[in-house]
Design an enzyme around this catalytic site. Structure first.
Site, PDB file in Angstrom:
ATOM      1  N   LYS A  49      -3.705   6.452   7.938  1.00  0.00           N
ATOM      2  CA  LYS A  49      -3.408   6.844   9.331  1.00  0.00           C
ATOM      3  C   LYS A  49      -4.587   7.578   9.964  1.00  0.00           C
ATOM      4  CE  LYS A  49      -0.111   4.607   8.570  1.00  0.00           C
ATOM      5  NZ  LYS A  49       0.002   3.861   7.295  1.00  0.00           N
ATOM      6  N   GLY A 113       2.991  10.727 -18.765  1.00  0.00           N
ATOM      7  CA  GLY A 113       4.236  10.929 -19.506  1.00  0.00           C
ATOM      8  C   GLY A 113       4.862   9.608 -19.929  1.00  0.00           C
ATOM      9  N   GLY A 177      -2.891 -11.581   3.532  1.00  0.00           N
ATOM     10  CA  GLY A 177      -1.609 -10.902   3.695  1.00  0.00           C
ATOM     11  C   GLY A 177      -1.495 -10.227   5.052  1.00  0.00           C
ATOM     12  N   ALA A 178      -0.488 -10.640   5.822  1.00  0.00           N
ATOM     13  CA  ALA A 178      -0.268 -10.048   7.149  1.00  0.00           C
ATOM     14  C   ALA A 178       0.950  -9.142   7.139  1.00  0.00           C
ATOM     15  CB  ALA A 178      -0.118 -11.146   8.201  1.00  0.00           C
ATOM     16  N   GLY A 179       1.131  -8.404   6.034  1.00  0.00           N
ATOM     17  CA  GLY A 179       2.159  -7.370   5.994  1.00  0.00           C
ATOM     18  C   GLY A 179       1.606  -6.098   6.630  1.00  0.00           C
ATOM     19  N   GLU A 200      -2.119 -15.691   6.154  1.00  0.00           N
ATOM     20  CA  GLU A 200      -0.721 -15.384   5.828  1.00  0.00           C
ATOM     21  C   GLU A 200       0.019 -16.680   5.473  1.00  0.00           C
ATOM     22  OE1 GLU A 200       1.386 -12.645   5.359  1.00  0.00           O
ATOM     23  OE2 GLU A 200       2.706 -14.319   4.866  1.00  0.00           O
ATOM     24  N   ASP A 308       9.250   3.708  -5.171  1.00  0.00           N
ATOM     25  CA  ASP A 308       8.734   2.347  -5.315  1.00  0.00           C
ATOM     26  C   ASP A 308       9.127   1.704  -6.643  1.00  0.00           C
ATOM     27  OD1 ASP A 308       7.503   2.735  -2.906  1.00  0.00           O
ATOM     28  OD2 ASP A 308       5.458   2.329  -3.609  1.00  0.00           O
ATOM     29  N   HIS A 442      11.808  12.007  32.282  1.00  0.00           N
ATOM     30  CA  HIS A 442      10.965  11.056  33.014  1.00  0.00           C
ATOM     31  C   HIS A 442       9.631  11.723  33.348  1.00  0.00           C
ATOM     32  CE1 HIS A 442       9.798   7.871  35.734  1.00  0.00           C
ATOM     33  NE2 HIS A 442       9.463   8.816  36.620  1.00  0.00           N
TER      34      HIS A 442
HETATM   35  C1  LIG Z   1      -2.584   1.588   2.198  1.00  0.00           C
HETATM   36  C2  LIG Z   1      -1.148   2.006   2.164  1.00  0.00           C
HETATM   37  C3  LIG Z   1      -0.558   2.508   3.297  1.00  0.00           C
HETATM   38  C4  LIG Z   1       0.769   2.902   3.269  1.00  0.00           C
HETATM   39  N1  LIG Z   1       1.328   3.390   4.410  1.00  0.00           N
HETATM   40  C5  LIG Z   1       2.619   3.762   4.406  1.00  0.00           C
HETATM   41  C6  LIG Z   1       3.203   4.303   5.577  1.00  0.00           C
HETATM   42  O1  LIG Z   1       2.562   4.418   6.619  1.00  0.00           O
HETATM   43  N2  LIG Z   1       4.492   4.700   5.514  1.00  0.00           N
HETATM   44  C7  LIG Z   1       5.240   4.566   4.368  1.00  0.00           C
HETATM   45  O2  LIG Z   1       6.413   4.934   4.365  1.00  0.00           O
HETATM   46  N3  LIG Z   1       4.708   4.062   3.244  1.00  0.00           N
HETATM   47  C8  LIG Z   1       3.418   3.662   3.234  1.00  0.00           C
HETATM   48  N4  LIG Z   1       2.860   3.184   2.088  1.00  0.00           N
HETATM   49  C9  LIG Z   1       3.725   3.103   0.871  1.00  0.00           C
HETATM   50  C10 LIG Z   1       3.863   4.471   0.218  1.00  0.00           C
HETATM   51  O3  LIG Z   1       2.602   4.971  -0.105  1.00  0.00           O
HETATM   52  C11 LIG Z   1       4.735   4.357  -1.026  1.00  0.00           C
HETATM   53  O4  LIG Z   1       5.958   3.739  -0.694  1.00  0.00           O
HETATM   54  C12 LIG Z   1       5.026   5.732  -1.609  1.00  0.00           C
HETATM   55  O5  LIG Z   1       3.837   6.379  -1.980  1.00  0.00           O
HETATM   56  C13 LIG Z   1       5.951   5.610  -2.821  1.00  0.00           C
HETATM   57  O6  LIG Z   1       6.216   6.872  -3.323  1.00  0.00           O
HETATM   58  P1  LIG Z   1       6.623   7.094  -4.851  1.00  0.00           P
HETATM   59  O7  LIG Z   1       6.859   8.552  -4.984  1.00  0.00           O
HETATM   60  O8  LIG Z   1       7.689   6.156  -5.236  1.00  0.00           O
HETATM   61  O9  LIG Z   1       5.357   6.647  -5.700  1.00  0.00           O
HETATM   62  P2  LIG Z   1       3.778   6.949  -5.607  1.00  0.00           P
HETATM   63  O10 LIG Z   1       3.381   7.518  -4.307  1.00  0.00           O
HETATM   64  O11 LIG Z   1       3.147   5.692  -6.068  1.00  0.00           O
HETATM   65  O12 LIG Z   1       3.594   8.077  -6.697  1.00  0.00           O
HETATM   66  C14 LIG Z   1       3.810   7.855  -8.053  1.00  0.00           C
HETATM   67  C15 LIG Z   1       3.029   8.881  -8.836  1.00  0.00           C
HETATM   68  O13 LIG Z   1       3.378   8.750 -10.200  1.00  0.00           O
HETATM   69  C16 LIG Z   1       2.227   8.949 -11.001  1.00  0.00           C
HETATM   70  N5  LIG Z   1       2.481   8.301 -12.291  1.00  0.00           N
HETATM   71  C17 LIG Z   1       2.659   6.992 -12.538  1.00  0.00           C
HETATM   72  N6  LIG Z   1       2.930   6.802 -13.847  1.00  0.00           N
HETATM   73  C18 LIG Z   1       2.927   8.023 -14.426  1.00  0.00           C
HETATM   74  C19 LIG Z   1       3.161   8.489 -15.740  1.00  0.00           C
HETATM   75  N7  LIG Z   1       3.470   7.657 -16.728  1.00  0.00           N
HETATM   76  N8  LIG Z   1       3.071   9.813 -15.968  1.00  0.00           N
HETATM   77  C20 LIG Z   1       2.779  10.687 -14.971  1.00  0.00           C
HETATM   78  N9  LIG Z   1       2.554  10.295 -13.720  1.00  0.00           N
HETATM   79  C21 LIG Z   1       2.637   8.975 -13.438  1.00  0.00           C
HETATM   80  C22 LIG Z   1       1.120   8.313 -10.188  1.00  0.00           C
HETATM   81  O14 LIG Z   1      -0.137   8.829 -10.549  1.00  0.00           O
HETATM   82  C23 LIG Z   1       1.521   8.699  -8.775  1.00  0.00           C
HETATM   83  O15 LIG Z   1       0.919   9.904  -8.365  1.00  0.00           O
HETATM   84  C24 LIG Z   1       1.523   2.789   2.076  1.00  0.00           C
HETATM   85  C25 LIG Z   1       0.930   2.291   0.919  1.00  0.00           C
HETATM   86  C26 LIG Z   1      -0.392   1.901   0.955  1.00  0.00           C
HETATM   87  C27 LIG Z   1      -1.018   1.372  -0.300  1.00  0.00           C
END
Ligand SMILES: Cc1cc2nc3c(=O)[nH]c(=O)nc-3n(C[C@H](O)[C@H](O)[C@H](O)COP(=O)(O)OP(=O)(O)OC[C@H]3O[C@@H](n4cnc5c(N)ncnc54)[C@H](O)[C@@H]3O)c2cc1C
Length: 463
Positions: A49, A113, A177-179, A200, A308, A442
């Site tokens: 952003k 972990g 990819g056009a996501g 796409e 995720d 407004h």
């Molecule tokens: C370029 C880009 C732009 C984005 N823009 C947006 C946006 O504008 N709005 C939006 O809502 N989403 C956006 N997203 C998606 C968003 O970043 C993810 O949906 C979000 O970060 C998911 O959160 P999470 O907590 O599930 O996982 P993550 O943010 O992926 O965090 C997971 C964490 O777990 C850690 N981890 C993994 N395995 C282990 C392990 N075994 N032991 C210890 N730690 C571990 C990783 O290091 C990481 O820090 C974007 C993604 C990208 C790539």
């Protein structure tokens, strides 16, 4: 170390889940292999952003400067500085997460972990130890998906991760990819001077979004001279002569494209490998996600999965919502499950896109042809005209019986902020009549929501 809750991963799902657990009086430990903040703060939402804000500024000056009496003949663009700002922003926010964890008495353990057994996490790396907990929240997130045959080298072939650190704008860029991620980077690079081609496979940009929005976005991208090739399949890429040669195909006919860089933005894969899941009797599904019930419980007792790694949509705010929900369930609070229909999706290229709820086709399938559809174009909004941002519209969908809002689709300036009003309306089960009865200031872009609600009832005033 013994905790009530151990959280694997400190992204927006995990760190929020840990904080909520601590607020509820539970002893919470979060284990993070990299930097707190996850993809969102370090390599996703936030740094991207920062880049998009720069791109928007460039576009405003170039396209609208003259209109507002601003001469822009000597405009210079320093992409290196933009990346510096983006990285500084990410650093600042990631440090902020560490502060928040401390403030809430959440223990942060640095390292990777994996389950050693039920309620037991073995941490390797910076701070090796065994963390034992009554409940475990798996919040390990996701990573970029790179199809077999593509080798990401960070110079010619990049994913969003490398792009966020890359300090050069190539003369020509191909985006696969056009996501959301593909379009956001396409927009940034185009505004900073690259000639951008987006490939796409689907027949529209932002696959899955309301086709009206996709069509409007396609028009706007073409207006910005971003070449969008729909229904086009990526076949292969070859790095050669200081560039990348990409083969694509459409309707069986192959075409060769050349550029200095290729950005791969075709989705993400859950981080569900090497977590010792077998030690608690769990296995990911065919796509790598961990199956959960409505309360985010996995099939293993006292193991939850959020964000995720759990299920789409892959969005930061969905991850945080799930972190809160899982923490509350662990604390014994009886709460309603998250309604995934009410999670907004936003794209921050210009014009912005935001939607929530059903698409028009889904809503028609559910409610029939009597579905109320109200549309209001920004060309009819006083604020949009004054700001010279007239592209796009608001579309509101309401079911015919009570006129309750079941979806909204916005394209245009401010869309990502405007969608919050509809989100609140849907939480409150509000109707178009209730939005219509709400006095909107407004001139504001939010009047477009008021007018779309009026239009759904056949009584638009300004269109
Ligand atoms: C370029 C880009 C732009 C984005 N823009 C947006 C946006 O504008 N709005 C939006 O809502 N989403 C956006 N997203 C998606 C968003 O970043 C993810 O949906 C979000 O970060 C998911 O959160 P999470 O907590 O599930 O996982 P993550 O943010 O992926 O965090 C997971 C964490 O777990 C850690 N981890 C993994 N395995 C282990 C392990 N075994 N032991 C210890 N730690 C571990 C990783 O290091 C990481 O820090 C974007 C993604 C990208 C790539």
């Amino acid at each position: 170390m013994r905790s009530d809750v151990a959280v694997l991963g400190a992204g927006p799902g995990g760190y929020i889940g840990a904080i909520r657990a601590a607020q509820l009086g539970l002893k919470a430990t979060v284990i993070e292999a990299d930097r707190p903040g996850g993809v969102c703060l370090n390599w996703g939402c936030i740094p991207s952003k920062a880049l998009l804000t720069g791109a928007e500024l460039v576009e405003n000056l170039r396209s609208h400067g003259e209109t507002f009496g601003i001469g822009v003949s000597g405009l210079t663009l320093d992409y290196d500085k933009l990346i510096t700002h983006s990285r500084k922003t990410a650093d600042r926010l990631a440090k902020g997460v560490e502060g928040l964890l401390k403030k809430n008495a959440v223990t942060l353990v640095r390292g990777r972990g994996r389950f050693a057994g039920p309620g037991s996490i073995e941490v390797s790396g910076a701070e090796p130890q065994l963390v034992e907990a009554t409940s475990v929240m798996v919040a390990t997130g996701s990573r970029e998906f790179v199809p077999p045959g593509i080798v990401v080298d960070g110079t010619r072939i990049l994913t969003s991760r490398e792009a966020l650190e890359s300090r050069v704008v190539p003369p020509r860029l191909i985006v696969i990819g056009a996501g959301a991620v593909g379009l956001e980077f396409a927009y940034v690079y185009a505004m900073y001077g690259a000639q951008v081609t987006v490939i796409e496979m689907a027949g529209q940009v932002l696959p899955g979004c309301d086709p009206d929005i996709a069509e409007a976005m396609q028009r706007e991208l073409r207006r910005k001279k971003i070449d969008v090739k729909l229904g086009t399949r990526f076949e292969q890429s070859k790095v050669a002569n200081g560039g990348v040669r990409v083969t694509v195909s459409k309707d069986g006919a192959a075409q060769e494209l050349e550029a200095e860089q290729l950005l791969v933005a075709i989705g993400r894969r859950p981080n569900s490998e090497d977590l010792g899941l077998e030690k608690v009797g769990l296995a990911p599904d065919g796509r790598g996600f961990l199956a959960v019930d409505a309360q985010l419980r996995t099939a293993a007792p006292n193991v939850y999965a959020i964000g995720d790694v759990a299920q789409p949509p892959l969005l930061a705010h969905k991850a945080s919502e799930e972190g809160v929900a899982a923490a509350e369930t662990i604390a014994g609070i009886a709460r309603p499950p998250i309604d995934h229909r009410k999670i907004p999706a936003c794209i921050y290229a210009q014009p912005q896109v935001a939607w929530i709820g059903l698409t028009e086709a889904q809503a028609k399938a559910e409610y029939g042809d009597d579905l109320l559809v109200g549309k209001f174009p920004f060309t009819a909004s006083g604020k949009a005209v004054a700001a010279a941002h007239t592209a796009g519209f608001v579309k509101i969908l309401a079911e015919p019986r009570h006129r309750e809002i079941v979806g909204a689709h916005i394209i245009g300036a401010g869309a990502t902020e405007l969608i919050a009003e509809i989100g609140l309306a849907m939480t409150l089960e509000a109707t178009t009549s209730e939005i219509a009865a709400t006095c909107h200031a407004h001139p504001t872009l939010s009047e477009a929501i008021l007018e779309a609600a009026l239009a759904a009832e056949g009584r638009a005033l300004n269109f």
